[in-house]
Every structure is written in C-alpha cells, then in structure tokens.
Scaffold this active site. Sequence first.
Site, PDB file in Angstrom:
ATOM      1  N   LYS A  51      21.949  14.010  51.158  1.00 52.75           N
ATOM      2  CA  LYS A  51      23.013  14.088  51.852  1.00 52.75           C
ATOM      3  C   LYS A  51      23.107  14.305  53.110  1.00 52.75           C
ATOM      4  O   LYS A  51      22.733  15.369  53.701  1.00 52.75           O
ATOM      5  CB  LYS A  51      24.016  13.313  51.090  1.00 52.75           C
TER       6      LYS A  51
HETATM    7  C1  LIG Z   1      22.647  10.074  45.930  1.00 51.23           C
HETATM    8  C2  LIG Z   1      23.861   9.056  45.172  1.00 51.23           C
HETATM    9  C3  LIG Z   1      24.480   9.140  44.613  1.00 51.23           C
HETATM   10  C4  LIG Z   1      23.768  10.733  43.723  1.00 51.23           C
HETATM   11  O1  LIG Z   1      25.072  11.690  43.856  1.00 51.23           O
HETATM   12  P1  LIG Z   1      24.860  13.387  43.276  1.00 51.23           P
HETATM   13  O2  LIG Z   1      25.720  13.704  43.861  1.00 51.23           O
HETATM   14  O3  LIG Z   1      23.191  13.186  43.064  1.00 51.23           O
HETATM   15  O4  LIG Z   1      25.305  12.340  41.725  1.00 51.23           O
HETATM   16  C5  LIG Z   1      24.903   8.148  44.131  1.00 51.23           C
HETATM   17  N1  LIG Z   1      25.228   6.794  44.453  1.00 51.23           N
HETATM   18  C6  LIG Z   1      24.192   6.524  45.839  1.00 51.23           C
HETATM   19  C7  LIG Z   1      24.338   5.478  46.919  1.00 51.23           C
HETATM   20  C8  LIG Z   1      22.981   7.749  46.192  1.00 51.23           C
HETATM   21  O5  LIG Z   1      22.818   7.884  47.160  1.00 51.23           O
END
Ligand SMILES: *Cc1c(COP(=O)(O)O)cnc(C)c1O
Length: 400
Positions: free
Chosen positions: A197
């Site tokens: 991210k």
């Molecule tokens: C990455 C992601 C998540 C989950 O995030 P985590 O921190 O891995 O639990 C949820 N929603 C979207 C749209 C994502 O891209």
Amino acid sequence: MVALDRSSQVETMVRRPFLPFNQPDLTSLEIDEVMDTLRSGWLTTGPKTKLFEQRFADAVGASKAIAVNSCTGGMHVALAAAGIGRGDEVIVPTMTFAATANVVVHQGAKPVIVDVAADTLNIDPAAIENALTSRTRAIMPVHLYGHPCDMDAILAIARRQNLLVLEDAAHAVGAYWHDQPIGAIGHATVFSFYATKNLVTGEGGMITTGDAYYAAEMRRWVLHGMSRDAWDRYSEHGSWYYEIVSPGFKYNMSDIQAALGLHQLERLAAMNRRREAIVRIYDDGLAGLPEVTLPSTRPDVRHAWHLYVIRLNCEQLTIERDRFIEEMRQAGIGASVHFIPLHRHPYYRDSQRLLPSDFPVAEDAYSRIISLPLYSRMSDDDAADVVGVVRNIVRRYRRS
Ligand SMILES: *Cc1c(COP(=O)(O)O)cnc(C)c1O
C-alpha cells in the site's frame, strides 16, 4: 533493450531487469527506528503506537485513531463495535478485495453486493438506493485505487436511512473528497498499511473516527474486549487489574510496526507526490491510443493514486486482457488485476446465487482492466519503459 520478434516481423521491446509490480519504499529512517524499538525492550503496543495514532489522526483531521494489525481487522472491529450482526445487511461494492465483504460475514451479517460506477469503478450511489431494505444497517464505500467515492451522495442516503458509513480506505491514505481528507468523513474509516500500500508497516492498519464513544468501543474490541491495554498494565504506573467487557479480538498493532509507520507517515506526502509524477508519465505517454482507456479523475478530489488501472478496448485489439498481461511479463514488466469482482468468487456467487448480469459495469470492466506498476521507488525511466512496452504490445496486436 530492444529485440526483433521474427514471427511477426515487428520489433518487440523487452525491459531488463524485470520491473516488479510493487516494491516497498523503506529508508534508513524506518530501519533505525525498528532497531531502536528492538533495543527498547517494548515490542508490542506501546509508546510508538500511541505516537503513530496521534500523528495519523492529525494528518487526516480525525479526533481519534486506533492502530490495528490490518485493515481487515479494523473493519471487523468497526462492525462489531457498532453492533452489526445476525439479520443485518451491509452494502458493499463488488469491485473490491474480498476482505470488505468477508468481515461482514464474520459478524453473521449479510454483505449485499452492488455494482459500481463506470468511470471510477467506485460504488454506485444509485445501486445503493436499489439495494436498501428494512435490514440495511451500513454502507461500506471503498475508495478504489485511491479515488474517493461520491461521499455527498452516500452520506445523504446514510442520513436519510440512519445507516453507518464505514469506509474501506485501504487505497486512499492522503486522498481528499472536496477539501476533506479521507479519514474525517464517515462514522469510521479504515486504512491498510499492508506491504503493497501507499504507506507500509508490513502488516497493519488504522481506524479513524470523530466519535469518541465509538472510538472507545472499537479500542476495546481491538484487544480482547479488555478494559485497559498492556501499556496501561505493564508500564511503571500501570495496574495488573483489567476486566473483559466484550468478547474482543486480538487486532492490536505492535511498536515494531508503528516504528515503520511513524517515518512512512512523515514521508507520505513526498511518496504520494512521486506517484503523481509517474501518473503524469503514464497519462502523457499513453494518451491518444484508441485501444486503451486511461483512468479518469473526477473534479474536486485529490486522488491518492494507489493504483493506475488502464482498460483495454478489446474490440480494437486481437489480444485479450490475460494474454496482454502475459506479454507484459515476458517484456519485463509486472502487472496485475484489481479486482476479481466479489460476485465472481465461488463463495459469494454460490451462497447468494449471484449472476454476472446483475453487475454489468463491473463485468465489462473486469474483462479489460490492467493495473500498471505504480510506486514511489520507480524512476522516470522505469515508467517510460512501462509506457514503451504497453505501446509496443498495442502496436503488435492492433486490429486492422
Ligand atoms: C489491501 C486491501 C484490504 C485489506 O487490507 P489488509 O491490511 O491486508 O487487511 C482491504 N480492502 C482493500 C480494497 C484492499 O486493497
């Protein structure tokens, strides 16, 4: 590097070394802070997590922030603390990662999966209206790719129907809706700091809210439903006594993760600006290709540019999306698809008997979308190579 493809007599561009789809942007600042945490002897939730929470809340203009070990855990807690459970319905877009809907199922509630808007692929307010029932309790907008959802329309529906607005902002750290930062709009907003991210702590996330009572409830659900956390209990002035007041989860962030987060947050504006610079290279370099539709940004938003997603106009190409990605891989560029819509996954498709024809916009988009590499460690030359490879594949597989 350019090589001749003898079969088609068209030059095939190959980039070496391979450009991965994603790489985290970490510096000695993050690494030194992690070492400092290890030497401090305080590994779990402690002073660095508290500081990260305060600074993150300030950065997004929220009064409260609660650090968690994932966005998934944060969304689960936000639903639990709002009392959403059996018999309740929660409206979610089909174009998202499975976590958005999975947490609704974990609470024993039903995710009501709806179609998206054609331009941004964000949840369609008209589809929300059509999905409302007497059991609807919440809406979970997902700011897909970092482009904010139409929050005016969503908040208007939520106010009228008295619904919770829980935003999945996994892609949207640093984004704005009008002049409001994402994180200070709905009842609760949850960010992801997963390794791919815009801001990374390896695994991690943050819940923000402007509601002090809701924040206190969520903080308890994050750590066993305990009346006080480890820092309160084991630090010098702490007490050993606690009470379990709800059957909570174990979703707290550690100080090792927060050590990364503190410096990532300081560097976020610069890292997001770097993403914007790469987006300009893509926008300019791929402009004017009738075979490719570029992402569009609505007026009066600030896009966090987590992902740059192009759509192939397959009618004008003799190559399908999957093979296009394979050609990119062979040409040395990693690419991906975000996302396989929820209604196509066997669990949701079969348990809810969902039909592709109920999601015409997402279905059309899914067959065309390709996520290009987009991260702050990419150089201008890397971005230019991506442009070159995409243009080269288009040229080789152009119809007519
Ligand atoms: C990455 C992601 C998540 C989950 O995030 P985590 O921190 O891995 O639990 C949820 N929603 C979207 C749209 C994502 O891209």
